[in-house]
Write an enzyme that holds these catalytic residues in place. Structure first.
Site, short mmCIF file in Angstrom:
data_model
loop_
_atom_site.label_atom_id
_atom_site.label_comp_id
_atom_site.label_asym_id
_atom_site.label_seq_id
_atom_site.Cartn_x
_atom_site.Cartn_y
_atom_site.Cartn_z
N ASP A 73 -9.57 -4.52 -5.35
CA ASP A 73 -8.96 -3.35 -4.73
C ASP A 73 -9.14 -2.13 -5.62
OD1 ASP A 73 -7.36 -1.56 -3.35
OD2 ASP A 73 -5.48 -2.66 -3.66
N SER A 93 0.83 -1.20 0.00
CA SER A 93 0.00 0.00 0.00
C SER A 93 0.88 1.26 0.00
CB SER A 93 -0.97 -0.04 1.18
OG SER A 93 -1.97 0.93 1.06
N HIS A 109 -7.91 -5.21 -0.80
CA HIS A 109 -6.66 -4.53 -0.49
C HIS A 109 -5.96 -5.16 0.72
CE1 HIS A 109 -3.90 -1.17 -0.70
NE2 HIS A 109 -4.09 -0.92 0.59
#
Length: 305
Positions: free
Chosen positions: A245, A165, A277
């Site tokens: 995601d 991320s 995600h």
């Protein structure tokens, strides 16, 4: 009831609210329990925390695989955790378990970075802290650094950077810095980005708000151009995107731009089907998580020419 005055929310972002008086209220924090460094008696991996800077405070958690010989050398992975630049920690249980597993399975030293988070330390603190951590790792290349585990057991010809991320985004900036200004004594072999954040979604405005020195929507940290991508200072890139995601599209865009940039390395993209995600942080033992970590391990163990 409608709030008025200083208690009125002026801006709402996915991870925080901004009040009219400038206060920031995080919507999520401490989602994961913290865990202490340890010695895993099953895998033999040992871990410890090291403060590398006090002003600003930057620390790391280091994971050392079991030694077969007293002078054994290992590749090294600098890992940068995710959390939207506002939450999570290298000391959170899921990141401790992830880094310990990678250290054991890939037989690599893992240095997990504890960097400054918004709003206490607005961006670009996370980028500068992570670069400081990578420079600190490199300061051991001649055997004269402050941390014996790195002096004695790191193969500085096999160094990697990775993250998930926000940490994937930060990992990209580290590789760009290595390519543009160098990192003496270190060969950066590859970077790993799991579900990385980049520009091109509704989160762009949040990043711009958090980053005090942003250069708008074309800021190369958020939206790297072909010129910046061509300068990546590594040989291989592994990108994961998750099918469900919202950041799937920006990960794919990064992959396509990197291929077109003229960069001379090799890049691979892997899609985690039917997953959201950073799903792997919630359950390391599910089939898809095991596939992802095994792909990371294979990437780290791949012999470089």
């Amino acid at each position: 009831m409608t709030l008025s005055g200083d208690n009125e929310v002026a801006i709402q972002f996915p991870f925080f609210n901004v009040f009219k008086d400038g206060r920031v209220e995080l919507l999520w924090s401490d989602l994961f329990p913290k865990t202490s460094p340890s010695h895993d008696l099953i895998t033999g991996v040992r871990s410890k925390d090291v403060i590398i800077s006090t002003e600003p405070q930057v620390s790391t958690r280091i994971f050392l695989p079991e030694l077969k010989t007293p002078d054994q050398k290992f590749p090294l992975l600098l890992y940068v955790h995710g959390g939207g630049f506002v939450m999570f920690s290298a000391f959170d249980a899921p990141y401790h378990l992830l880094c310990s597993k990678i250290a054991a399975d890939a037989n690599v030293i893992v240095v997990s970075v504890e960097y400054g988070l918004f709003p206490a330390r607005p961006l670009p603190a996370c980028y500068e802290d992570s670069w400081k951590a990578l420079q600190w790792v490199a300061s051991h290349a001649d055997g004269g650094g402050s941390e014996p585990w790195l002096n004695d057991h790191t193969d500085f010809g096999e160094v990697f950077v990775g993250g998930d991320s926000a940490g994937g985004n930060i990992s990209h900036t580290l590789a760009f810095r290595v390519g543009s200004i160098g990192l003496p004594g270190v060969r950066l072999v590859g970077i790993i980005m799991a579900h990385p954040f980049f520009g091109g979604t509704e989160d762009d405005e949040m990043w711009l708000y958090m980053c005090t020195d942003n250069r708008g929507l074309d800021d190369p940290r958020m939206n790297p151009g072909l010129e910046e991508l061509a300068m990546l200072g590594c040989e291989r890139v592994l990108i994961f995107v998750a099918e469900k995601d919202d950041l799937n599209v920006v990960g794919r865009n990064y992959y396509e731009k990197l291929k077109k940039s003229g960069w001379k390395g090799s890049v691979e993209i892997v899609e985690n089907e039917n997953e959201g995600h950073c799903f792997f942080l919630r359950d390391f033992n599910c089939e898809k998580s095991l596939e992802l970590t095994q792909k990371v391990v294979s990437f780290l163990k791949q012999t470089s020419c």
